[in-house]
Design a protein around this motif. Structure first.
Motif, short mmCIF file in Angstrom:
data_model
loop_
_atom_site.label_atom_id
_atom_site.label_comp_id
_atom_site.label_asym_id
_atom_site.label_seq_id
_atom_site.Cartn_x
_atom_site.Cartn_y
_atom_site.Cartn_z
N TRP A 312 0.82 -1.22 0.00
CA TRP A 312 0.00 0.00 0.00
C TRP A 312 0.85 1.27 0.00
O TRP A 312 0.37 2.34 -0.38
CB TRP A 312 -0.98 0.00 1.17
CG TRP A 312 -0.32 -0.11 2.52
CD1 TRP A 312 -0.07 -1.25 3.22
CD2 TRP A 312 0.18 0.97 3.32
NE1 TRP A 312 0.55 -0.95 4.40
CE2 TRP A 312 0.72 0.40 4.49
CE3 TRP A 312 0.23 2.36 3.16
CZ2 TRP A 312 1.29 1.17 5.51
CZ3 TRP A 312 0.81 3.13 4.16
CH2 TRP A 312 1.33 2.54 5.32
N LEU A 316 0.06 4.95 -1.84
CA LEU A 316 0.16 6.30 -1.26
C LEU A 316 1.16 7.17 -2.03
O LEU A 316 0.91 8.36 -2.26
CB LEU A 316 0.54 6.25 0.22
CG LEU A 316 -0.68 6.47 1.13
CD1 LEU A 316 -1.65 5.32 1.03
CD2 LEU A 316 -0.28 6.77 2.54
N SER A 317 2.26 6.58 -2.45
CA SER A 317 3.24 7.39 -3.19
C SER A 317 2.66 7.81 -4.53
O SER A 317 2.99 8.89 -5.04
CB SER A 317 4.56 6.64 -3.34
OG SER A 317 4.47 5.60 -4.28
N GLY A 320 0.21 10.67 -3.86
CA GLY A 320 0.94 11.88 -3.49
C GLY A 320 1.45 12.69 -4.67
O GLY A 320 1.84 13.85 -4.51
N THR A 321 1.47 12.09 -5.86
CA THR A 321 1.95 12.83 -7.03
C THR A 321 0.85 13.65 -7.69
O THR A 321 1.11 14.37 -8.64
CB THR A 321 2.51 11.87 -8.10
OG1 THR A 321 1.45 11.06 -8.59
CG2 THR A 321 3.60 10.99 -7.52
N PHE A 326 -6.70 16.43 -0.86
CA PHE A 326 -6.64 15.43 0.22
C PHE A 326 -5.58 15.86 1.22
O PHE A 326 -4.70 16.66 0.90
CB PHE A 326 -6.31 14.02 -0.32
CG PHE A 326 -4.91 13.87 -0.85
CD1 PHE A 326 -3.84 13.60 0.00
CD2 PHE A 326 -4.66 14.01 -2.20
CE1 PHE A 326 -2.55 13.47 -0.49
CE2 PHE A 326 -3.36 13.88 -2.70
CZ PHE A 326 -2.31 13.62 -1.84
N PRO A 328 -2.56 14.16 3.45
CA PRO A 328 -1.82 12.89 3.52
C PRO A 328 -2.15 12.06 4.76
O PRO A 328 -2.18 10.84 4.68
CB PRO A 328 -0.36 13.34 3.52
CG PRO A 328 -0.36 14.63 2.78
CD PRO A 328 -1.67 15.30 3.15
N GLY A 344 -3.30 7.56 6.61
CA GLY A 344 -1.98 7.74 6.01
C GLY A 344 -0.89 6.88 6.62
O GLY A 344 0.28 7.04 6.27
N GLY A 345 -1.26 5.99 7.55
CA GLY A 345 -0.27 5.14 8.20
C GLY A 345 -0.71 3.69 8.22
O GLY A 345 -1.65 3.30 7.52
N SER B 54 8.77 16.26 -4.33
CA SER B 54 7.54 17.05 -4.43
C SER B 54 6.32 16.17 -4.23
O SER B 54 5.19 16.62 -4.35
CB SER B 54 7.48 17.78 -5.77
OG SER B 54 7.56 16.87 -6.83
N ASN B 55 6.54 14.88 -3.93
CA ASN B 55 5.42 14.02 -3.56
C ASN B 55 4.76 14.61 -2.32
O ASN B 55 5.43 15.00 -1.36
CB ASN B 55 5.92 12.60 -3.26
CG ASN B 55 4.79 11.57 -3.34
OD1 ASN B 55 3.72 11.77 -2.78
ND2 ASN B 55 5.05 10.49 -4.03
N ARG B 56 3.41 14.69 -2.35
CA ARG B 56 2.71 15.28 -1.21
C ARG B 56 2.65 14.32 -0.03
O ARG B 56 2.36 14.73 1.10
CB ARG B 56 1.31 15.70 -1.64
CG ARG B 56 1.35 16.88 -2.61
CD ARG B 56 0.02 17.08 -3.27
NE ARG B 56 -1.03 17.35 -2.30
CZ ARG B 56 -2.33 17.18 -2.54
NH1 ARG B 56 -2.72 16.72 -3.72
NH2 ARG B 56 -3.22 17.45 -1.63
N VAL B 57 2.88 13.05 -0.30
CA VAL B 57 3.03 12.08 0.79
C VAL B 57 4.52 12.01 1.10
O VAL B 57 5.29 11.38 0.37
CB VAL B 57 2.47 10.71 0.39
CG1 VAL B 57 2.72 9.69 1.49
CG2 VAL B 57 0.98 10.80 0.08
N CYS B 87 4.79 7.14 5.82
CA CYS B 87 3.45 6.65 6.15
C CYS B 87 3.47 5.92 7.49
O CYS B 87 2.87 4.86 7.64
CB CYS B 87 2.90 5.74 5.05
SG CYS B 87 2.89 6.52 3.42
N MET B 226 7.42 8.40 -8.34
CA MET B 226 8.03 9.42 -7.50
C MET B 226 8.05 8.96 -6.05
O MET B 226 7.05 8.54 -5.50
CB MET B 226 7.21 10.71 -7.61
CG MET B 226 7.94 11.93 -7.02
SD MET B 226 6.77 13.26 -6.73
CE MET B 226 6.17 13.57 -8.39
N THR B 228 8.62 8.99 -1.84
CA THR B 228 8.19 9.78 -0.69
C THR B 228 9.39 10.32 0.09
O THR B 228 9.21 11.05 1.06
CB THR B 228 7.39 8.89 0.27
OG1 THR B 228 8.14 7.70 0.53
CG2 THR B 228 6.06 8.52 -0.34
#
Lengths: 393, 393
Positions: A312, A316-317, A320-321, A326, A328, A344-345, B54-57, B87, B226, B228
């Protein structure tokens, strides 16, 4: 699904009344398998609509058929596998023109109402000495039960042919599709012909087709690669004499499109998993689609799914792009119903996830609104690499 | 390139005066290979700059180090492989904080001047019971010739460690990098530490680093994914006492960054080909980068290159998905110097193209202006699929 025998009338593009079709071997493919399909609308109406690749590098048949469809009437569609006729310059366009002229001559039609579609290797001229005689063979083989042969003849790396049907109150919508690689939205990376015997004018066909493709073919993203040849046509013969309820007709076209789109993903090159990505609680549908597409195009995730690894972190990565709304630390992700990521965890134990089935469902909850979207993709496999590196396609 | 023996002072981050480094085995990785690196700036200056994903995560160490770098001074950098600490929620951030505090305590520094970088699997907490004692081991091992051990300790799936050096007039720039997968611009999908003994203030370091990364790490796109955790740091000790010529210093930093970026592509997961994509005669540099990146991310083309197939149609179909200024019938494409596509159609004989070497050069001439850009990528192979499906990473 196309479980009907070849002898069964009513499959694919000949499921609706007013259509005849054929699929023959013209010799375009070196393999000697069927490579030329012809679909003829016998009326009384010839209304038609089409959507085409948004790739700016468009194959000659796409440039031609866009003009044909603008007229709002299509009497016949000639489709070949074994060559894309893309990046072939003015001579390639002449080949497409000559193909339409040949169909018109043999069937007594106007070439301006003959759509052309091609699929295969880019950058190679078509063998017109084989294709043009093949048109005569196909015309002679036209039949009301030719829908299945037509679907077979447009296959390239497809392992199965693809047809679908939906029935309305006295009218029918049927279709066929081909596509296994270079599958990504933008629009519709595939060849598709959908026919109906309902009595519907061209402007409504156009609206219905665009609405259906936006939610079906446009949400299939096998490998992120957009084709030069994508063509989706909708032809209405009016042979039922029935003007359908607008909503029912739109629903039927969408049902056929969704069925074909699902079949395309199920037959994607080298795939061992079909992956449904549901993005929920997005601030907008556009956000949901952007996030779903970003997940669908993540090679690392697609490899992990192939390995039945509920990784997972790669989801998430990918999220995040994007520019979607949202936070994180409010992202939740489930794989096959197990919420492996919460806030997010780390969420539920990833050991609880079973990924043995071919279909894998990834749910991404953005916790940012009420909109949702689904995009289909497949895993990335060594077989995909092999199919696309061992020979030109 | 890092051909120097371990005993040679002057490798990587210890090439410049004023730095000590160490790489040790703390036991974070199950494999028992080195997994913790420490780089210490002994001054007299502690100026620093950093660029981050620049990944938001963003991983916890990225969030931490962004704050550290904002202060403009970095006294030490602690880097671990074996876990991304991404995460991992508030507890993961506490782990990063505790790591910086431990470094500060052992070395007599302020935790606010200790940058932290992590790499490895997302979504797993770090084993702090091993990491914190490892900090003491690393501090005890600090050495002016520790640059190579530090470069070794940050490896994950890298097959080789990566260092580079450039010399100015009385000053030096050196660096180390790790990264083999999840490599895509946005910015810098990797861990990189560059050091110099030149006397340069933090704002100039920031400008120089951003300028260098924009043209080097940002133009490496191995798999479009990308990270994290991407972190690129530039630390200046001022130990040479020399204020360098601004242009010469920028050129040296860029040289080291370009060298490390090229090494990253050369060691990308599963790759058998390094692919340089030169887009020329674009209307703008942004157009050139957009087109180059679209080509770099085309899985079908990457498979074809793996198969040594000069499939230029896939290059054109990738170009066609961009918004760059060009006319489809004015595109020229060369593969290893052979112009296989001219005016959007068939050019020189593709049989003339030799693709036996590891490096493959694709040149796309947009014939739309005078700007150019180069992006590096690699081929897509069954080994990439295997490395990223057989186990979590």
């Amino acid at each position: 699904m196309s479980q009907n025998p070849v002898t069964n009338p009513g499959v694919g593009v000949t499921a609706a009344r007013g259509f005849r079709a054929a699929g023959v071997t013209a010799g375009i493919k070196a393999s000697g398998t069927p490579d030329l399909a012809l679909v003829v609308n016998e009326g009384p109406s010839f209304a038609a609509a089409g959507v085409f690749t948004s790739n700016r590098v468009k194959a000659a048949p796409v440039l031609w058929s866009q003009q044909v469809v603008k007229g709002g009437a299509v009497s016949a569609v000639i489709l070949n596998s074994g060559g894309a006729n893309a990046c072939t310059g003015p001579l390639g366009f002449q080949d497409t023109h000559a193909t339409a002229e040949k169909v018109a001559e043999v069937l007594g039609l106007s070439a301006g109402e003959v759509a052309v579609a091609s699929t295969g290797l880019i950058g190679v001229r078509l063998p017109m000495d084989k294709l043009l005689p093949g048109v005569e063979t196909a015309a002679a083989a036209l039949s009301e039960d030719g829908g299945e042969q037509a679907a077979v003849a447009i296959k390239t790396t497809d392992t199965v042919h693809k047809t679908a049907v939906a029935h309305g109150d006295g009218w029918t919508v049927g279709g066929m599709a081909k596509g296994a690689g270079m599958l990504a939205p933008g629009l519709a990376t595939m060849l598709v012909v959908i026919t109906t015997d309902a009595l519907v004018e061209a402007p409504e066909l156009d609206a219905v087709l665009r609405g259906a493709t936006a939610k079906t073919f446009d949400r299939v993203d096998s490998d992120g690669c957009m084709s030069t040849n994508d063509t989706v046509l909708l032809l209405a013969s009016g042979a039922s004499g029935i003007v359908p309820d607008a909503d029912e007709f739109a629903a039927a076209v969408r049902e056929v499109a969704a069925d074909l789109a699902r079949q395309l993903i199920g037959d994607a090159e080298g795939a061992s998993k079909d992956i449904r990505i549901d993005v929920v609680n997005a601030a907008s549908e556009a956000d949901a689609v952007e996030v779903a597409r970003s997940i669908a195009r993540n090679n690392l995730l697609k490899c992990a799914i192939h390995g039945e690894d509920p990784n997972w972190g790669r989801v998430l990565s990918a999220i995040g792009t994007t520019a979607a709304a949202f936070e994180p630390d409010r992202l939740d992700v489930a794989i096959n119903g197990v919420w492996v990521c919460r806030d997010g965890g780390v969420g539920e134990d990833r050991e609880l996830v079973s990924m043995k089935d071919r279909e894998v469902v990834i749910t991404a909850d953005l916790n940012a609104g009420k909109e949702a979207a689904t995009v289909w993709t497949n895993d990335l496999t060594a077989e995909y690499v092999h199919e696309n590196s061992a020979y030109s396609s």
